[in-house]
Design a protein around this motif. Structure first.
Motif, short mmCIF file in Angstrom:
data_model
loop_
_atom_site.label_atom_id
_atom_site.label_comp_id
_atom_site.label_asym_id
_atom_site.label_seq_id
_atom_site.Cartn_x
_atom_site.Cartn_y
_atom_site.Cartn_z
N ARG A 19 1.51 -18.53 17.46
CA ARG A 19 0.13 -19.02 17.49
C ARG A 19 -0.25 -19.60 16.42
O ARG A 19 0.34 -19.16 15.34
N PRO A 20 -1.15 -20.70 16.24
CA PRO A 20 -1.46 -21.25 15.22
C PRO A 20 -2.76 -20.37 14.52
O PRO A 20 -3.91 -20.51 14.47
N GLN A 21 -2.14 -19.27 13.70
CA GLN A 21 -2.85 -18.11 13.01
C GLN A 21 -1.88 -17.42 12.06
O GLN A 21 -0.80 -17.72 12.29
N ASP A 22 -2.43 -16.44 11.15
CA ASP A 22 -1.55 -15.99 10.23
C ASP A 22 -0.54 -14.92 10.79
O ASP A 22 -0.75 -14.52 12.10
N PRO A 59 3.08 -29.50 18.59
CA PRO A 59 1.42 -29.63 18.76
C PRO A 59 1.06 -29.67 20.09
O PRO A 59 -0.17 -29.26 20.27
N ALA A 60 1.84 -29.72 21.27
CA ALA A 60 1.37 -29.69 22.68
C ALA A 60 0.66 -28.52 22.87
O ALA A 60 -0.19 -28.09 23.77
N LEU A 61 1.49 -27.23 22.35
CA LEU A 61 0.94 -25.66 22.67
C LEU A 61 -0.20 -25.65 21.93
O LEU A 61 -1.00 -24.96 22.75
N PRO A 62 -0.66 -25.25 20.79
CA PRO A 62 0.39 -25.54 19.72
C PRO A 62 1.14 -24.34 19.18
O PRO A 62 0.60 -23.21 19.59
N ALA A 63 2.41 -24.50 18.84
CA ALA A 63 3.20 -23.22 18.35
C ALA A 63 3.60 -23.56 17.08
O ALA A 63 4.23 -24.62 16.57
N LEU A 64 3.92 -22.57 16.29
CA LEU A 64 4.82 -22.57 14.96
C LEU A 64 6.27 -23.12 15.07
O LEU A 64 6.88 -22.70 16.09
N HIS A 65 6.58 -23.88 14.08
CA HIS A 65 8.06 -24.19 14.19
C HIS A 65 8.83 -23.08 14.09
O HIS A 65 8.79 -22.10 13.08
N ARG A 87 0.97 -1.25 -0.12
CA ARG A 87 0.15 -0.16 -0.05
C ARG A 87 1.00 1.07 0.08
O ARG A 87 1.45 1.50 1.10
N GLY A 88 1.18 1.58 -1.12
CA GLY A 88 1.91 2.72 -1.15
C GLY A 88 3.37 2.46 -1.03
O GLY A 88 3.79 1.59 -1.70
N GLU A 89 3.97 3.12 0.13
CA GLU A 89 5.30 2.66 0.52
C GLU A 89 5.29 1.64 1.44
O GLU A 89 6.41 1.35 2.06
N SER A 90 4.20 1.01 1.94
CA SER A 90 4.12 0.05 3.05
C SER A 90 4.14 -1.27 2.45
O SER A 90 3.27 -1.55 1.54
N PHE A 91 5.05 -2.12 2.84
CA PHE A 91 5.24 -3.40 2.54
C PHE A 91 5.10 -4.33 3.62
O PHE A 91 5.76 -4.36 4.43
N THR A 92 3.96 -5.21 3.51
CA THR A 92 3.78 -6.20 4.66
C THR A 92 3.94 -7.65 4.09
O THR A 92 3.20 -7.87 2.92
N CYS A 93 4.33 -8.59 4.52
CA CYS A 93 4.68 -9.84 3.99
C CYS A 93 3.72 -10.67 4.99
O CYS A 93 3.58 -10.72 6.37
N VAL A 94 2.88 -11.64 4.35
CA VAL A 94 1.93 -12.53 5.37
C VAL A 94 2.30 -14.06 5.13
O VAL A 94 2.39 -14.25 3.86
N MET A 95 2.34 -14.68 6.08
CA MET A 95 2.40 -16.04 6.18
C MET A 95 0.99 -16.73 6.70
O MET A 95 0.81 -16.78 7.63
N PRO A 96 0.32 -16.99 5.77
CA PRO A 96 -1.26 -17.78 6.27
C PRO A 96 -0.84 -19.16 6.94
O PRO A 96 0.03 -19.78 6.67
N PHE A 97 -1.63 -19.12 8.24
CA PHE A 97 -1.37 -20.44 8.91
C PHE A 97 -1.95 -21.62 8.02
O PHE A 97 -2.96 -21.75 7.34
N GLU A 98 -0.80 -22.68 8.27
CA GLU A 98 -1.19 -24.02 7.60
C GLU A 98 -0.90 -25.08 8.94
O GLU A 98 0.20 -24.81 9.70
N GLN A 99 -1.72 -26.10 8.72
CA GLN A 99 -1.32 -27.04 10.05
C GLN A 99 0.38 -27.45 9.99
O GLN A 99 1.03 -27.92 10.92
N LYS A 100 0.77 -27.64 8.56
CA LYS A 100 1.85 -28.17 8.61
C LYS A 100 3.26 -27.19 9.11
O LYS A 100 4.29 -27.93 9.36
N LEU A 101 2.92 -26.10 9.64
CA LEU A 101 3.71 -25.37 10.15
C LEU A 101 4.10 -25.52 11.64
O LEU A 101 4.91 -24.70 12.37
N ILE A 102 3.09 -26.01 12.49
CA ILE A 102 3.28 -26.41 13.67
C ILE A 102 4.44 -27.20 14.04
O ILE A 102 4.72 -28.33 13.43
N GLY A 103 5.18 -26.73 14.97
CA GLY A 103 6.46 -27.43 15.53
C GLY A 103 6.19 -28.21 16.52
O GLY A 103 6.67 -29.37 16.89
#
Length: 143
Positions: free
Chosen positions: A100-103, A54-60, A36-52
């Motif tokens: 956390r298991p979210q974007d 599973p007990a928490l669960p937390a991203l790897h 957006r203009g000069e603003s740059f944001t990168c997004v990693m959508p949550f996917e189950q395969k990214l969980i490192g």
């Protein structure tokens, strides 16, 4: 089509949504960029395969680190005229909170954009930019 041709086409059309598809690892993570203009944001959508953990669960941690490095590379390809992927000289990351298991979002702040070497600070966050889950600094060799 070569990477140089792909980048030239993306810039000519200002089709920044196509930028992550130009890099295999970014494509595998399903990354998106929001410009957006000069603003740059990168997004990693949550996917189950990214969980490192599973007990928490937390991203790897490796998924977060790889994502943040990709965000920096994508920012450099967006903000410069580079026709090749910049080469990582060094990358230092501090993990602050469990992912956390979210974007996940990353804001990239250029410290120095040079013709030979660029330095970036990257902050990854989920709930608010003021509460980063990880911060990183990277130096890149521009090609």
């Amino acid at each position: 089509m070569s990477l140089a041709e792909t980048l030239t086409d993306i810039r000519a059309r200002a089709d920044w949504a196509a930028l992550p598809r130009a890099l295999p690892f970014a494509r595998m993570l399903g990354l998106r960029v929001e410009v957006r203009g000069e603003s740059f944001t990168c997004v990693m959508p949550f996917e189950q395969k990214l969980i490192g953990n599973p007990a928490l669960p937390a991203l790897h941690g490796g998924a977060i680190g790889g994502y943040m490095e990709c965000a920096g590379i994508l920012h450099l390809l967006w903000s410069s005229e580079a026709l090749a992927v910049p080469k990582t000289i060094d990358f230092t990351i501090d993990y602050l909170l469990s992912g956390r298991p979210q974007d996940t979002y990353a804001n990239v702040y250029p410290i120095k954009l040079g013709k030979r070497v660029s330095n970036l600070r990257i902050e990854a966050w989920q709930t608010a930019p003021a509460k980063p889950i990880a911060v990183a600094v990277m130096n890149m060799l521009m090609r």
